[in-house]
Each structure stands twice: as C-alpha cells, then as structure tokens.
Design an enzyme around this catalytic site. Structure first.
Site, short mmCIF file in Angstrom:
data_model
loop_
_atom_site.label_atom_id
_atom_site.label_comp_id
_atom_site.label_asym_id
_atom_site.label_seq_id
_atom_site.Cartn_x
_atom_site.Cartn_y
_atom_site.Cartn_z
N ARG A 42 -0.66 29.11 -14.65
CA ARG A 42 -0.79 28.62 -13.27
C ARG A 42 -2.22 28.82 -12.80
NH1 ARG A 42 0.01 32.01 -9.62
NH2 ARG A 42 2.01 32.84 -10.31
N TYR A 54 -1.53 5.16 2.49
CA TYR A 54 -0.38 5.18 1.59
C TYR A 54 0.85 5.74 2.32
CZ TYR A 54 2.51 6.71 -2.35
OH TYR A 54 3.54 6.93 -3.22
N ASP A 65 -9.32 9.31 -0.18
CA ASP A 65 -8.36 9.05 -1.26
C ASP A 65 -8.92 7.87 -2.06
OD1 ASP A 65 -6.26 8.05 -2.82
OD2 ASP A 65 -4.74 8.69 -1.39
N LYS A 78 -2.06 6.57 -11.06
CA LYS A 78 -2.41 5.15 -11.02
C LYS A 78 -3.48 4.81 -12.08
CE LYS A 78 0.44 5.54 -7.61
NZ LYS A 78 0.03 5.82 -6.24
C1 PLP Z 1 0.53 6.81 -5.22
C2 PLP Z 1 -0.45 7.23 -4.22
C3 PLP Z 1 -0.47 8.53 -3.71
C4 PLP Z 1 0.58 9.56 -4.09
O1 PLP Z 1 0.43 9.95 -5.41
P1 PLP Z 1 1.64 10.46 -6.32
O2 PLP Z 1 0.99 10.71 -7.63
O3 PLP Z 1 2.68 9.38 -6.34
O4 PLP Z 1 2.17 11.70 -5.68
C5 PLP Z 1 -1.46 8.87 -2.82
N1 PLP Z 1 -2.40 7.98 -2.42
C6 PLP Z 1 -2.40 6.72 -2.88
C7 PLP Z 1 -3.45 5.77 -2.41
C8 PLP Z 1 -1.43 6.29 -3.78
O5 PLP Z 1 -1.44 5.04 -4.21
#
Ligand code: PLP
Length: 390
Positions: free
Chosen positions: A46, A98, A170, A195
């Site tokens: 961890r 998101y 983000d 992604k």
């Molecule tokens: C998918 C997504 C998230 C969340 O991520 P997870 O890996 O699904 O927890 C946050 N921000 C954006 C822009 C996303 O597309």
C-alpha cells in the site's frame, strides 16, 4: 526527449539484477526487512510497490510533473484530491464535468461540508467573477465531455493563483500525449487512466500528478493513509498500454477527424461537436494549449428516438459507457455516463438528450464511416422517427 521516445523508453525495472526490459509484476503484499530495525525501500505494497513505482515515475515524466500517484480508479484519484480540502471550503467546477465527478462533488462531499458551484463560462474572467471567500479548488476538464467546451487553462491558472486557490485539471480527454496542464500553470492533473492511457479497456485506474513538493507530500499521505492504491498487476497492464499511447492516439484522432467531417456534411445530423469545428475563439484557445483534437466526437440528430435508432443500428460501435479504447464505441451520454448528474445540475447544463458520443478507435476509417452511413440511413427510413425529428 520527445514524448514518443519517452513513452517507449521508460526504465523497465531500475536496479533489477536480471535487467528485465519489461517491468516485472511484484505481486506481493509485503517485503522482508533486513533486520528488526533495518528498513529497505519497500515494506508494504500500500505504501509502495516497485511495479507501481515505475508507473508513477513514468506518469510524472509524461505530465512534466515531479511526482505521480496511481489510484484504483479515476474517481479514487479525484476523491484523493478533494481530501486536500477542509469543511467549509468550496470547489468551483466547470459545468460540463464528468457525471461521476459531479456525483462525488454534489452528493458525497456535501457530507463533509465541502460545497461546489458550477461555472458556465470557460475563461479566467468567468471564473474570477464566480470566486467566493471560501473557494479553495477550481476543477476543470478541457475539452469537456461530452460537449467539447474549451477552458483556457493558462488564463484560469492566473486567476486561481491570484485567489490563493489550486487549479486541478482532469486531463483524461486528451491524455498527456496531447496536452500538459502543469506546463500551463495548473497545480494538479488527474486522469481516469481507464481511458486513453490504458487504451485497451481492460483496467480501471486513476492518477494524480503534481509539481509542488508540499502538494506531493500531502497527496502521498492521502494515498497511503486512505489506501485506494492501484494493484501491481493493473500497474503492469497500464505500463504496457502507455507504450502505444502515441501511435494509438495519432491513428484514433486521424479517424475521428474524418468522421467529424463526414457527420458535418450529413443531412441527418443536426450538429457535430469536435474541437476543430468550434467557433474561432474557443478553437484558438484549444490550439494554444493542446497538440491535437482527440478521438471523441459527439453529434445531435434532432430527436432522442432517432439517436437511439442510430446507436442501435451501428455494428462497429458497441454501446458502452467510457471511451479511449482501441475499439470504437458509442454512447448516449444523457442516458448513460451522465445519468449520475443530479437533475437540477443537468437541466442547468443543457445536455442535449439526443446527443450521441462516439469514441473513435483504430479501425479503418472507411469501414467506420460506412457503418455510420448505414445506421443514419436506417434511422431516416423509419417514418414515425422522421416525424418526431422535425
Ligand atoms: C471516466 C472518467 C472519470 C472517472 O474515472 P474512473 O476510472 O471511471 O473512476 C473521471 N473523469 C473523466 C473525464 C472520465 O472520463
């Protein structure tokens, strides 16, 4: 080194006596100590794990940060960032964030007395007007998803720092291959590595990257203290995916550009959302801060029924939430990934219900366009649907 080189030439496993070229998976929870009072670099996974450490080092380099932290999901990464805040603090966020971020901010942080306000504008001045005495964090995405609004990162960073707040970007939509917010003045970058970074739709992962040493220390305390870390095997898969980020994205955005152009000229399509199709001012900002347009294209057909018909008629685009994978996919964001947006926020955001979002993969562009052509024809040939589209 340029990014295409950095993606491939990361240290496989620093110090490995077998000189492994690929990072081994240290699938272990603990590490034996030399003695009762002698500690080595790693003691418990961890707190730190060699496979995760290689990934974190590479993510820091790709985003021009000093340290990165890998989390079990993008939302775990975001939640860790919000742990920097205290009760009474306020977050300002761009309105088209998101859906899951919206749920975290609006429903969960509320319990800790951290409030959030959504700003409709995209410039530093728009946010300057919205600042309150308790605003501590400004959180944005650019281009936003799914409406592809462009937020001026450098302009916003200036305003945020005048107010002694932190700017968190983000960067999931473009990935470090196409945009590096830390070099534009942002303090924190977060990713849903699920992604584009992963690219193969086989890992859920997140990351936080920073430059400032104090912020890094605070985030390490949160990562280790709360424990939402990325496991060794998922770290390995992510390292493997990252190696091809450049070639994947070049191909994906090449296909996306062709699809955006095709859709723009199609009579059954009401409006197309893609950075290169933005009005001059937004596109100008986008070009200044990013090196490409990405691989997500959204469009409206005029009615929810037509959109549903198109989505279901597509053969090469499976209906899935998420985006960024090698394989193309399609979604109806209003009904799927953004269904977690609270109704009052959703109505403020004016997300078109007929919006179709394509995540464009690495397939042959002609095949993808042929599939879209056919699906749009199927939808147009259903008379009652045509009537409701009018
Ligand atoms: C998918 C997504 C998230 C969340 O991520 P997870 O890996 O699904 O927890 C946050 N921000 C954006 C822009 C996303 O597309």
């Amino acid at each position: 080194m340029k990014i295409d080189t950095k993606l491939v030439q990361s240290a496989g496993c620093p110090g490995d006596r077998h000189r492994a070229i690929t990072t081994p998976i240290y699938q272990t929870a603990t590490f034996e100590q030399e003695g009762a009072l002698e500690f080595s670099e790693y003691d418990y996974s961890r707190s730190g794990n060699p496979t995760r450490a290689v990934l974190e080092q590479q993510l820091a380099e790709l985003e021009h940060g000093t340290r990165a932290f890998a989390f079990a999901s993008g939302l775990a990464a975001l939640a860790a960032v919000t742990r920097l805040l205290r009760p009474g603090d306020e977050i300002l966020a761009v309105d088209d964030v998101y859906g899951g971020t919206c749920r975290l901010f609006s429903k969960i942080l509320k319990r800790s007395e951290i409030s959030v306000r959504y700003v409709q504008g995209t410039t530093g001045e728009d946010f300057a007007r919205a600042f309150g005495p308790r605003t501590r964090l400004v959180h944005i995405e650019t281009p936003t998803n799914p409406l592809l609004k462009v937020v001026d990162i450098a302009g916003l960073a200036h305003v945020v720092h005048q107010h002694n707040a932190l700017l968190c970007v983000d960067n999931t939509m473009l990935s470090p291959y196409l945009q590096n917010p830390l070099t534009l003045g942002a303090d924190i970058v977060v990713h849903s590595a699920t992604k584009f970074l992963c690219g193969h739709s086989d890992v859920i992962a997140g990351a936080v990257i920073v430059r400032d040493a104090q912020l890094a220390e605070d985030l390490y305390l949160i990562q280790n203290g709360e424990g939402a870390v990325l496991g060794p095997f998922d770290s390995y898969l992510l390292l493997r995916g990252i190696k091809t980020l450049g070639v994947r994205l070049e191909r994906q955005q090449g296909n996306a550009a062709q699809i955006a152009q095709f859709l723009s000229g199609h009579s059954g399509v009401k409006r197309v959302y893609y950075p290169s199709l933005l009005e001059n001012k937004s596109f100008g900002i986008h070009v200044r801060q990013a090196r490409g347009n990405g691989a997500v294209v959204s469009f409206e057909t005029g009615s929810i029924e037509t959109s549903r018909q198109v989505v279901e008629a597509l053969k090469l685009f499976p209906i899935t939430v998420s985006f960024g994978g090698l394989q193309s996919s399609v979604s109806l964001p209003g009904r799927m990934s953004h269904a977690s947006v609270p109704p009052q926020v959703a109505s403020q955001r004016q997300l078109p219900v007929d919006l179709v979002r394509l995540s464009v993969g690495i397939e042959d562009a002609d095949d993808l366009i042929a599939d879209l052509t056919e699906a749009l024809e199927v939808a147009e040939s259903v008379p009652e649907l045509r009537a409701s589209a009018g």
